[in-house]
Design an enzyme around this catalytic site. Structure first.
Site, PDB file in Angstrom:
ATOM      1  N   CYS A  52     100.904 -51.795   8.439  1.00 34.50           N
ATOM      2  CA  CYS A  52     101.572 -50.502   8.356  1.00 34.50           C
ATOM      3  C   CYS A  52     100.516 -49.404   8.480  1.00 34.50           C
ATOM      4  O   CYS A  52      99.342 -49.622   8.228  1.00 34.50           O
ATOM      5  CB  CYS A  52     102.322 -50.347   7.044  1.00 34.50           C
ATOM      6  N   SER A  63      92.959 -40.706  10.749  1.00 33.96           N
ATOM      7  CA  SER A  63      93.182 -41.759   9.766  1.00 33.96           C
ATOM      8  C   SER A  63      94.157 -41.257   8.702  1.00 33.96           C
ATOM      9  O   SER A  63      93.862 -40.295   7.993  1.00 33.96           O
ATOM     10  CB  SER A  63      91.837 -42.147   9.144  1.00 33.96           C
ATOM     11  N   ARG A  84      94.773 -42.549   5.936  1.00 38.55           N
ATOM     12  CA  ARG A  84      94.092 -42.665   4.637  1.00 38.55           C
ATOM     13  C   ARG A  84      93.225 -41.447   4.362  1.00 38.55           C
ATOM     14  O   ARG A  84      93.324 -40.808   3.310  1.00 38.55           O
ATOM     15  CB  ARG A  84      93.208 -43.923   4.611  1.00 38.55           C
ATOM     16  N   ARG A  85      92.359 -41.104   5.331  1.00 35.57           N
ATOM     17  CA  ARG A  85      91.451 -39.976   5.101  1.00 35.57           C
ATOM     18  C   ARG A  85      92.222 -38.673   4.928  1.00 35.57           C
ATOM     19  O   ARG A  85      91.908 -37.858   4.061  1.00 35.57           O
ATOM     20  CB  ARG A  85      90.450 -39.868   6.255  1.00 35.57           C
ATOM     21  N   ARG A 126      83.258 -37.101  18.569  1.00 35.67           N
ATOM     22  CA  ARG A 126      83.744 -36.454  17.350  1.00 35.67           C
ATOM     23  C   ARG A 126      82.696 -35.526  16.753  1.00 35.67           C
ATOM     24  O   ARG A 126      83.007 -34.417  16.322  1.00 35.67           O
ATOM     25  CB  ARG A 126      84.144 -37.518  16.313  1.00 35.67           C
ATOM     26  N   VAL A 162      82.338 -41.943  18.299  1.00 30.20           N
ATOM     27  CA  VAL A 162      81.634 -41.190  17.253  1.00 30.20           C
ATOM     28  C   VAL A 162      80.923 -39.961  17.828  1.00 30.20           C
ATOM     29  O   VAL A 162      81.021 -38.858  17.281  1.00 30.20           O
ATOM     30  CB  VAL A 162      80.647 -42.118  16.507  1.00 30.20           C
ATOM     31  N   THR A 181      90.752 -35.675  11.745  1.00 32.07           N
ATOM     32  CA  THR A 181      90.810 -37.104  11.435  1.00 32.07           C
ATOM     33  C   THR A 181      92.164 -37.649  11.851  1.00 32.07           C
ATOM     34  O   THR A 181      93.173 -36.980  11.702  1.00 32.07           O
ATOM     35  CB  THR A 181      90.569 -37.414   9.940  1.00 32.07           C
ATOM     36  N   ARG A 222      83.737 -54.723  22.765  1.00 31.34           N
ATOM     37  CA  ARG A 222      84.190 -53.505  23.416  1.00 31.34           C
ATOM     38  C   ARG A 222      82.953 -52.779  23.944  1.00 31.34           C
ATOM     39  O   ARG A 222      81.828 -53.111  23.604  1.00 31.34           O
ATOM     40  CB  ARG A 222      84.945 -52.635  22.410  1.00 31.34           C
ATOM     41  N   ARG A 228      90.525 -38.067  18.469  1.00 32.87           N
ATOM     42  CA  ARG A 228      90.264 -39.414  19.007  1.00 32.87           C
ATOM     43  C   ARG A 228      88.907 -39.410  19.696  1.00 32.87           C
ATOM     44  O   ARG A 228      88.248 -38.400  19.798  1.00 32.87           O
ATOM     45  CB  ARG A 228      91.356 -39.835  20.010  1.00 32.87           C
ATOM     46  N   GLY A 229      88.521 -40.547  20.199  1.00 33.26           N
ATOM     47  CA  GLY A 229      87.261 -40.619  20.914  1.00 33.26           C
ATOM     48  C   GLY A 229      86.190 -41.269  20.070  1.00 33.26           C
ATOM     49  O   GLY A 229      86.378 -41.500  18.878  1.00 33.26           O
ATOM     50  N   LYS A 263      87.376 -53.645   9.893  1.00 35.00           N
ATOM     51  CA  LYS A 263      88.358 -52.605   9.596  1.00 35.00           C
ATOM     52  C   LYS A 263      89.441 -52.521  10.668  1.00 35.00           C
ATOM     53  O   LYS A 263      90.557 -52.109  10.387  1.00 35.00           O
ATOM     54  CB  LYS A 263      87.598 -51.266   9.513  1.00 35.00           C
ATOM     55  N   ASP A 264      89.118 -52.905  11.892  1.00 35.52           N
ATOM     56  CA  ASP A 264      90.062 -52.789  13.003  1.00 35.52           C
ATOM     57  C   ASP A 264      90.846 -54.067  13.279  1.00 35.52           C
ATOM     58  O   ASP A 264      91.632 -54.122  14.219  1.00 35.52           O
ATOM     59  CB  ASP A 264      89.313 -52.385  14.282  1.00 35.52           C
TER      60      ASP A 264
HETATM   61  N1  LIG Z   1      88.487 -47.037  13.442  1.00 31.12           N
HETATM   62  C1  LIG Z   1      87.260 -46.933  14.132  1.00 31.12           C
HETATM   63  C2  LIG Z   1      86.117 -47.549  13.403  1.00 31.12           C
HETATM   64  N2  LIG Z   1      86.085 -48.872  13.141  1.00 31.12           N
HETATM   65  C3  LIG Z   1      84.950 -49.143  12.446  1.00 31.12           C
HETATM   66  C4  LIG Z   1      84.251 -47.962  12.291  1.00 31.12           C
HETATM   67  C5  LIG Z   1      82.965 -47.805  11.605  1.00 31.12           C
HETATM   68  C6  LIG Z   1      82.176 -49.034  11.340  1.00 31.12           C
HETATM   69  C7  LIG Z   1      82.614 -49.849  10.157  1.00 31.12           C
HETATM   70  O1  LIG Z   1      83.476 -49.445   9.341  1.00 31.12           O
HETATM   71  O2  LIG Z   1      82.052 -50.964  10.019  1.00 31.12           O
HETATM   72  C8  LIG Z   1      84.982 -46.940  12.899  1.00 31.12           C
HETATM   73  C9  LIG Z   1      84.628 -45.505  13.002  1.00 31.12           C
HETATM   74  C10 LIG Z   1      84.854 -44.696  11.747  1.00 31.12           C
HETATM   75  O3  LIG Z   1      85.806 -44.960  10.993  1.00 31.12           O
HETATM   76  O4  LIG Z   1      84.095 -43.752  11.515  1.00 31.12           O
END
Ligand SMILES: NCc1[nH]cc(CCC(=O)O)c1CC(=O)O
Length: 317
Positions: free
Chosen positions: A247, A135, A137-138, A161, A158, A133, A17, A155-156, A91-92
């Site tokens: 989910c 997320s 989870r967060r 943010r 780092v 956030t 990306r 969104r957007g 994570k994605d």
């Molecule tokens: N969802 C976005 C995302 N995917 C991975 C990371 C950070 C890098 C990682 O976890 O390796 C982030 C940004 C964040 O959550 O702050």
């Protein structure tokens, strides 16, 4: 011993990306591959692509297809032979994927923690502070600790943010330490111990993906794979999958892997933080039943309401 044939890879094309974080991570993968094989700089090149998730910035991620968006465009480019390998934040990456693709290597994991930006600790946030956030989870973890906090979607990338916190649009935000470090932003924010905020499954890990039929690439990537990272992250993803895979419910997981055993900590929460079930389990590295066992244990302990949140999206046993 068979001599590997890498001649079709001149150069090796890495799809990524276009965000600054994705580019930094792809460059880390390129450097690891060059180093492992003694390849020259120009033997490994980056091919930056725009993903749907990057094109649509003004709507919440869950509305436009969730995390799969980040990987879809790179998967298309792999199938159409525009790139050889794709680099992802693990994570994605969806837990359930097409058998066309295989993640055959992960780079050594970075800092797994979340970092709090805007205050020195969660306790020090002002009453009813606004935390940006998106997320689940967060948001749930913050509300479990501080029910007065107000979480707002953000969104957007780092940098955007961080700028929004600086501009006072939010009192605070949580970001992955790994992402901040990779962008040279190591001195902003405070690390949160996993005991306070358990990270997302696979946080801090970078994975390398390619077409499953490309044995040459599996061979090429073998020496850049960090085995303990791969094993721990795979356990975290198996835990997530046992809870319903893609989910959008709040789940956290962190595993550590010694040579023979894995210790997996997992957590599931109600979206509003009103309930939180966490636990840990130690099992042998080759015991694929460990992660689903922890998932089942947490669900059995949960209220009917929390259990239903997860069971509805659980795969059939
Ligand atoms: N969802 C976005 C995302 N995917 C991975 C990371 C950070 C890098 C990682 O976890 O390796 C982030 C940004 C964040 O959550 O702050």
């Amino acid at each position: 011993m068979t001599v590997p044939d890498f001649t079709s890879l001149s150069p090796l094309r890495i799809g990524t990306r276009r965000s600054p974080l994705a580019l930094a991570q792809a460059e880390m993968a390129a450097a690891a591959i060059r180093l492992a094989h003694g390849f020259a700089e120009d033997a490994v090149i980056l091919v930056p692509m725009l993903s749907m998730g990057d094109k649509i910035q003004d709507r919440p991620l869950s509305e436009i297809g969730g995390k799969a968006l980040w990987t879809k465009e790179l998967e298309r480019a792999l199938v159409e032979d525009e790139i050889d390998i794709a680099v992802h934040s693990m994570k994605d990456v969806e837990t359930v994927r097409s058998p066309l693709f295989i993640l055959s290597a992960m780079l050594p994991r970075a800092d797994v923690r979340d970092r709090l930006i805007g205050a020195r600790s969660i306790e020090e946030l002002p009453h009813q502070a606004k935390v940006g956030t998106s997320s689940p989870r967060r948001a749930a973890q913050l509300k479990a600790l501080r029910p007065d906090l107000v979480t707002v979607p953000i969104r957007g990338n780092v940098a955007t943010r961080l700028a929004q916190v600086d501009a006072g649009e939010f009192d605070a935000t949580l970001l992955a330490a790994a992402g901040l470090d990779r962008l040279g932003q190591s001195d902003v924010g405070t690390n949160l111990a996993p005991e306070t905020i358990l990270p997302a499954a696979a946080q801090g890990a970078i994975g390398i993906d390619h077409l499953a039929k490309r044995d040459d690439l599996a061979l090429l990537l073998q020496p850049v794979n960090a085995w303990a990272t791969f094993t721990a992250v795979s356990a975290e993803r198996a835990f997530l999958e046992a809870l319903g895979g893609n989910c959008h419910s709040p789940v956290a997981a962190h595993a550590t892997c010694s040579v023979a055993t894995i210790v997996l900590r997992g957590e599931i929460l109600a979206e509003d933080g009103s309930e939180r079930q966490c636990g840990s389990l130690e099992f042998a590295v080759d015991d694929s039943e460990g992660p689903p066992r922890l998932a089942t244990e947490l669900l059995e302990r949960s209220s009917d309401r929390l259990r239903r949140l997860f069971m509805s999206s659980r795969p059939n046993p």
